[in-house]
Motif scaffolding. Structure first.
Motif, PDB file in Angstrom:
ATOM      1  N   LYS A 179       0.816  -1.216   0.000  1.00 12.75           N
ATOM      2  CA  LYS A 179       0.000   0.000   0.000  1.00 12.75           C
ATOM      3  C   LYS A 179       0.849   1.266   0.000  1.00 12.75           C
ATOM      4  CE  LYS A 179      -3.739  -2.203   2.628  1.00 12.75           C
ATOM      5  NZ  LYS A 179      -4.577  -2.110   3.852  1.00 12.75           N
ATOM      6  N   ASP A 180       2.139   1.108   0.207  1.00 11.62           N
ATOM      7  CA  ASP A 180       2.993   2.278   0.380  1.00 11.62           C
ATOM      8  C   ASP A 180       3.845   2.496  -0.868  1.00 11.62           C
ATOM      9  OD1 ASP A 180       4.738   4.271   1.221  1.00 11.62           O
ATOM     10  OD2 ASP A 180       4.722   3.555   3.272  1.00 11.62           O
ATOM     11  N   PRO A 181       3.565   3.522  -1.671  1.00 11.37           N
ATOM     12  CA  PRO A 181       4.314   3.751  -2.907  1.00 11.37           C
ATOM     13  C   PRO A 181       5.748   4.205  -2.666  1.00 11.37           C
ATOM     14  CG  PRO A 181       2.822   5.580  -2.492  1.00 11.37           C
ATOM     15  CD  PRO A 181       2.493   4.524  -1.480  1.00 11.37           C
ATOM     16  N   LEU A 182       6.060   4.628  -1.425  1.00 17.54           N
ATOM     17  CA  LEU A 182       7.406   5.100  -1.129  1.00 17.54           C
ATOM     18  C   LEU A 182       8.351   3.958  -0.774  1.00 17.54           C
ATOM     19  CD1 LEU A 182       6.517   8.166   1.149  1.00 17.54           C
ATOM     20  CD2 LEU A 182       6.787   8.115  -1.335  1.00 17.54           C
ATOM     21  N   LEU A 183       7.789   2.798  -0.495  1.00 19.05           N
ATOM     22  CA  LEU A 183       8.582   1.692   0.036  1.00 19.05           C
ATOM     23  C   LEU A 183       9.688   1.253  -0.909  1.00 19.05           C
ATOM     24  CD1 LEU A 183       9.047  -0.361   2.268  1.00 19.05           C
ATOM     25  CD2 LEU A 183       7.218  -1.766   1.296  1.00 19.05           C
ATOM     26  N   CYS A 184       9.435   1.260  -2.213  1.00 18.95           N
ATOM     27  CA  CYS A 184      10.419   0.738  -3.166  1.00 18.95           C
ATOM     28  C   CYS A 184      11.722   1.524  -3.115  1.00 18.95           C
ATOM     29  CB  CYS A 184       9.847   0.710  -4.576  1.00 18.95           C
ATOM     30  SG  CYS A 184       9.398   2.327  -5.227  1.00 18.95           S
ATOM     31  N   ARG A 185      11.663   2.830  -2.901  1.00 14.35           N
ATOM     32  CA  ARG A 185      12.886   3.636  -2.855  1.00 14.35           C
ATOM     33  C   ARG A 185      13.686   3.348  -1.590  1.00 14.35           C
ATOM     34  NH1 ARG A 185      11.131   9.675  -4.582  1.00 14.35           N
ATOM     35  NH2 ARG A 185      13.396   9.967  -4.537  1.00 14.35           N
ATOM     36  N   HIS A 186      13.004   3.069  -0.505  1.00 15.10           N
ATOM     37  CA  HIS A 186      13.705   2.693   0.723  1.00 15.10           C
ATOM     38  C   HIS A 186      14.345   1.313   0.568  1.00 15.10           C
ATOM     39  CE1 HIS A 186      12.471   6.116   3.123  1.00 15.10           C
ATOM     40  NE2 HIS A 186      11.230   5.943   2.726  1.00 15.10           N
ATOM     41  N   LYS A 187      13.615   0.402  -0.070  1.00 18.85           N
ATOM     42  CA  LYS A 187      14.159  -0.944  -0.253  1.00 18.85           C
ATOM     43  C   LYS A 187      15.436  -0.900  -1.079  1.00 18.85           C
ATOM     44  CE  LYS A 187      10.380  -3.090  -1.715  1.00 18.85           C
ATOM     45  NZ  LYS A 187       9.471  -4.217  -2.075  1.00 18.85           N
ATOM     46  N   LYS A 188      15.491  -0.021  -2.067  1.00 21.96           N
ATOM     47  CA  LYS A 188      16.698   0.127  -2.879  1.00 21.96           C
ATOM     48  C   LYS A 188      17.873   0.575  -2.018  1.00 21.96           C
ATOM     49  CE  LYS A 188      18.522   2.540  -6.948  1.00 21.96           C
ATOM     50  NZ  LYS A 188      18.226   3.534  -8.026  1.00 21.96           N
ATOM     51  N   ALA A 189      17.623   1.498  -1.104  1.00 19.22           N
ATOM     52  CA  ALA A 189      18.684   1.978  -0.210  1.00 19.22           C
ATOM     53  C   ALA A 189      19.169   0.861   0.703  1.00 19.22           C
ATOM     54  CB  ALA A 189      18.178   3.160   0.613  1.00 19.22           C
ATOM     55  N   PHE A 190      18.242   0.064   1.208  1.00 20.33           N
ATOM     56  CA  PHE A 190      18.637  -1.016   2.117  1.00 20.33           C
ATOM     57  C   PHE A 190      19.361  -2.137   1.376  1.00 20.33           C
ATOM     58  CE2 PHE A 190      16.301   1.291   5.148  1.00 20.33           C
ATOM     59  CZ  PHE A 190      16.639   0.796   6.405  1.00 20.33           C
ATOM     60  N   LYS A 191      19.019  -2.337   0.117  1.00 24.58           N
ATOM     61  CA  LYS A 191      19.765  -3.326  -0.690  1.00 24.58           C
ATOM     62  C   LYS A 191      21.198  -2.856  -0.884  1.00 24.58           C
ATOM     63  CE  LYS A 191      20.318  -6.878  -3.524  1.00 24.58           C
ATOM     64  NZ  LYS A 191      21.628  -6.664  -4.146  1.00 24.58           N
ATOM     65  N   GLU A 192      21.379  -1.574  -1.132  1.00 27.09           N
ATOM     66  CA  GLU A 192      22.733  -1.034  -1.275  1.00 27.09           C
ATOM     67  C   GLU A 192      23.500  -1.180   0.031  1.00 27.09           C
ATOM     68  OE1 GLU A 192      25.108   3.124  -2.340  1.00 27.09           O
ATOM     69  OE2 GLU A 192      22.963   2.976  -2.765  1.00 27.09           O
ATOM     70  N   ALA A 193      22.820  -0.916   1.146  1.00 32.15           N
ATOM     71  CA  ALA A 193      23.472  -1.080   2.454  1.00 32.15           C
ATOM     72  C   ALA A 193      23.917  -2.535   2.636  1.00 32.15           C
ATOM     73  CB  ALA A 193      22.519  -0.667   3.565  1.00 32.15           C
ATOM     74  N   TYR A 194      23.039  -3.453   2.305  1.00 34.83           N
ATOM     75  CA  TYR A 194      23.360  -4.876   2.411  1.00 34.83           C
ATOM     76  C   TYR A 194      24.568  -5.227   1.542  1.00 34.83           C
ATOM     77  CZ  TYR A 194      22.776  -9.913   1.609  1.00 34.83           C
ATOM     78  OH  TYR A 194      22.989 -11.269   1.480  1.00 34.83           O
ATOM     79  N   ASP A 195      24.580  -4.736   0.312  1.00 32.38           N
ATOM     80  CA  ASP A 195      25.664  -5.043  -0.621  1.00 32.38           C
ATOM     81  C   ASP A 195      27.013  -4.513  -0.143  1.00 32.38           C
ATOM     82  OD1 ASP A 195      23.931  -6.355  -2.326  1.00 32.38           O
ATOM     83  OD2 ASP A 195      23.644  -4.629  -3.654  1.00 32.38           O
ATOM     84  N   HIS A 196      26.986  -3.449   0.646  1.00 31.02           N
ATOM     85  CA  HIS A 196      28.238  -2.837   1.101  1.00 31.02           C
ATOM     86  C   HIS A 196      28.552  -3.140   2.564  1.00 31.02           C
ATOM     87  CE1 HIS A 196      27.556  -0.477  -2.605  1.00 31.02           C
ATOM     88  NE2 HIS A 196      28.870  -0.443  -2.634  1.00 31.02           N
ATOM     89  N   GLY A 197      27.889  -4.132   3.118  1.00 37.04           N
ATOM     90  CA  GLY A 197      28.228  -4.578   4.466  1.00 37.04           C
ATOM     91  C   GLY A 197      27.820  -3.633   5.574  1.00 37.04           C
ATOM     92  N   ILE A 198      26.805  -2.807   5.315  1.00 37.56           N
ATOM     93  CA  ILE A 198      26.281  -1.901   6.342  1.00 37.56           C
ATOM     94  C   ILE A 198      25.143  -2.619   7.063  1.00 37.56           C
ATOM     95  CG2 ILE A 198      25.107   0.304   6.758  1.00 37.56           C
ATOM     96  CD1 ILE A 198      26.457   1.249   4.089  1.00 37.56           C
ATOM     97  N   HIS A 199      25.187  -2.659   8.372  1.00 30.62           N
ATOM     98  CA  HIS A 199      24.151  -3.339   9.144  1.00 30.62           C
ATOM     99  C   HIS A 199      22.800  -2.647   8.965  1.00 30.62           C
ATOM    100  CE1 HIS A 199      26.730  -6.231  11.098  1.00 30.62           C
ATOM    101  NE2 HIS A 199      27.564  -5.271  11.473  1.00 30.62           N
ATOM    102  N   ARG A 200      21.706  -3.421   9.206  1.00 29.32           N
ATOM    103  CA  ARG A 200      20.359  -2.903   8.978  1.00 29.32           C
ATOM    104  C   ARG A 200      19.434  -3.212  10.155  1.00 29.32           C
ATOM    105  NH1 ARG A 200      23.473  -5.908   6.355  1.00 29.32           N
ATOM    106  NH2 ARG A 200      21.914  -7.579   6.349  1.00 29.32           N
ATOM    107  N   THR A 201      18.723  -2.197  10.609  1.00 34.22           N
ATOM    108  CA  THR A 201      17.610  -2.369  11.542  1.00 34.22           C
ATOM    109  C   THR A 201      16.446  -1.549  11.006  1.00 34.22           C
ATOM    110  OG1 THR A 201      16.870  -2.158  13.846  1.00 34.22           O
ATOM    111  CG2 THR A 201      18.415  -0.481  13.042  1.00 34.22           C
ATOM    112  N   VAL A 202      15.225  -1.992  11.273  1.00 36.67           N
ATOM    113  CA  VAL A 202      14.047  -1.335  10.697  1.00 36.67           C
ATOM    114  C   VAL A 202      12.950  -1.228  11.754  1.00 36.67           C
ATOM    115  CG1 VAL A 202      12.233  -1.486   8.937  1.00 36.67           C
ATOM    116  CG2 VAL A 202      14.564  -2.197   8.368  1.00 36.67           C
ATOM    117  N   HIS A 203      12.382  -0.025  11.899  1.00 40.76           N
ATOM    118  CA  HIS A 203      11.168   0.128  12.694  1.00 40.76           C
ATOM    119  C   HIS A 203      10.037  -0.603  11.968  1.00 40.76           C
ATOM    120  CE1 HIS A 203      13.341   3.394  14.672  1.00 40.76           C
ATOM    121  NE2 HIS A 203      12.315   3.613  15.484  1.00 40.76           N
ATOM    122  N   ALA A 204       9.398  -1.544  12.629  1.00 44.19           N
ATOM    123  CA  ALA A 204       8.313  -2.295  11.992  1.00 44.19           C
ATOM    124  C   ALA A 204       7.455  -2.965  13.054  1.00 44.19           C
ATOM    125  CB  ALA A 204       8.874  -3.348  11.038  1.00 44.19           C
TER     126      ALA A 204
END
Length: 314
Positions: A150-175
């Motif tokens: 339902k959230d049209p903004l989500l795809c742009r955030h997911k792209k950022a988190f994929k880049e973080a993952y690819d470069h070894g940056i840890h990830r936490t998410v409010h959910a």
């Protein structure tokens, strides 16, 4: 709120606290936002306040755009003398490093994307990469919970988190705080989350809850915050933390926004005790926090050794 005896849980670890939600009230009165000296003072005083509370390791999170004075101004229009998001991160790193030395604690930081401002996320990832060597250990997504599909903004955030993952940056998410349990699933499956901020509504899905237990997903639980914000029932005996503790879920106890909520970590421990958590379960949560932290291997090894010296083996 009544604080726990200072020597009862004398060595604390906190993973979920917002820098802009932990500013001293007198400092708010003295300064205005978006200034280097102000941001430096906020970050340095944060270290002192953590030390006074018995916190020996902490990961503090913030959005650098909200602390800058270039909000909504495009890069090409930033005039000399402006305080950019990059300047914010550099200033916070300087202050945390000094505060850590002066007050004898280890402080790392997490940069937050904001769910309603996806245009900032690419810069957030870039700043995480640039300042990894300065204690910026992870990326986060904060703000309103995502509603998958339902959230049209989500795809742009997911792209950022994929880049973080690819470069070894840890990830936490409010959910799963005030939003549905599907947000937790989205964070795990499409944002590569290693930890979940809050996540209370994961219990609405037995299958997802079982998965999180099995995979040892770490939940950053904020007891007082969860009740004040309405994320969890006012009746504390219905709080999902009780089930988390009894089911052996991987969680830590945290404050979230102490200046806004008028709490401290000792107070959150007290509330957990009123819910029926034993001292041993609270101590175990401190060890959980250390193991789930995004500290360097050396920092984590030293932290766990210190905890074992204070509490014994957990």
């Amino acid at each position: 709120m009544t604080a726990a005896p200072r020597d009862k849980f004398s060595y604390k670890v906190e993973l979920h606290i917002h820098l802009d939600g932990a500013i001293r009230s007198e400092t708010i009165l003295d300064i205005s936002n978006g200034d280097k000296d102000a941001v430096s003072r906020i970050a340095y005083e944060f270290c002192e306040d953590c030390s006074r509370s018995g916190i020996r390791y902490v990961e503090v999170r913030y959005n650098p755009h909200l602390l800058s004075n270039t909000l909504d101004k495009p890069d090409f229009a930033r005039e000399r003398g402006d305080f950019s998001p990059r300047d914010v991160v550099a200033t916070v790193c300087d202050a945390l490093e000094k505060g850590g030395r002066d007050f004898n604690l280890t402080v790392n930081s997490i940069l937050c994307c904001m769910t309603h401002r996806p245009e900032w996320s690419a810069e957030i990832v870039s700043l995480c990469r640039e300042f990894q060597h300065r204690g910026v250990v992870a990326i986060d997504s904060a703000g309103q919970d995502f509603e998958p599909g339902k959230d049209p903004l989500l795809c742009r955030h997911k792209k950022a988190f994929k880049e973080a993952y690819d470069h070894g940056i840890h990830r936490t998410v409010h959910a799963g705080e005030n939003g549905p349990y599907e947000g937790v699933q989205e964070a795990l499956d499409h944002m590569y989350a290693e930890r979940i901020g809050h996540g209370y509504h994961v219990t609405d899905s037995p299958a997802l809850y079982s998965r999180c237990k099995k995979e040892r997903v770490h939940f950053e639980i904020c007891p007082i915050s969860s009740i004040i914000t309405g994320a969890c029932p006012v009746d504390i005996m219905k709080h999902p933390l009780i089930g988390f503790a009894n089911d052996g879920v991987n969680f830590s106890l945290n404050t979230d926004d102490p200046i806004i909520l008028d709490n401290d970590l000792a107070g959150d421990y007290v509330l957990a005790g009123k819910m029926g958590l034993s001292d041993e379960q609270i101590i175990k949560s401190i060890f959980n926090a250390a193991r789930a932290s995004f500290a360097t291997e050396e920092q984590k090894k030293n932290l766990l050794a210190d905890l074992a010296e204070v509490y014994g083996d957990y």
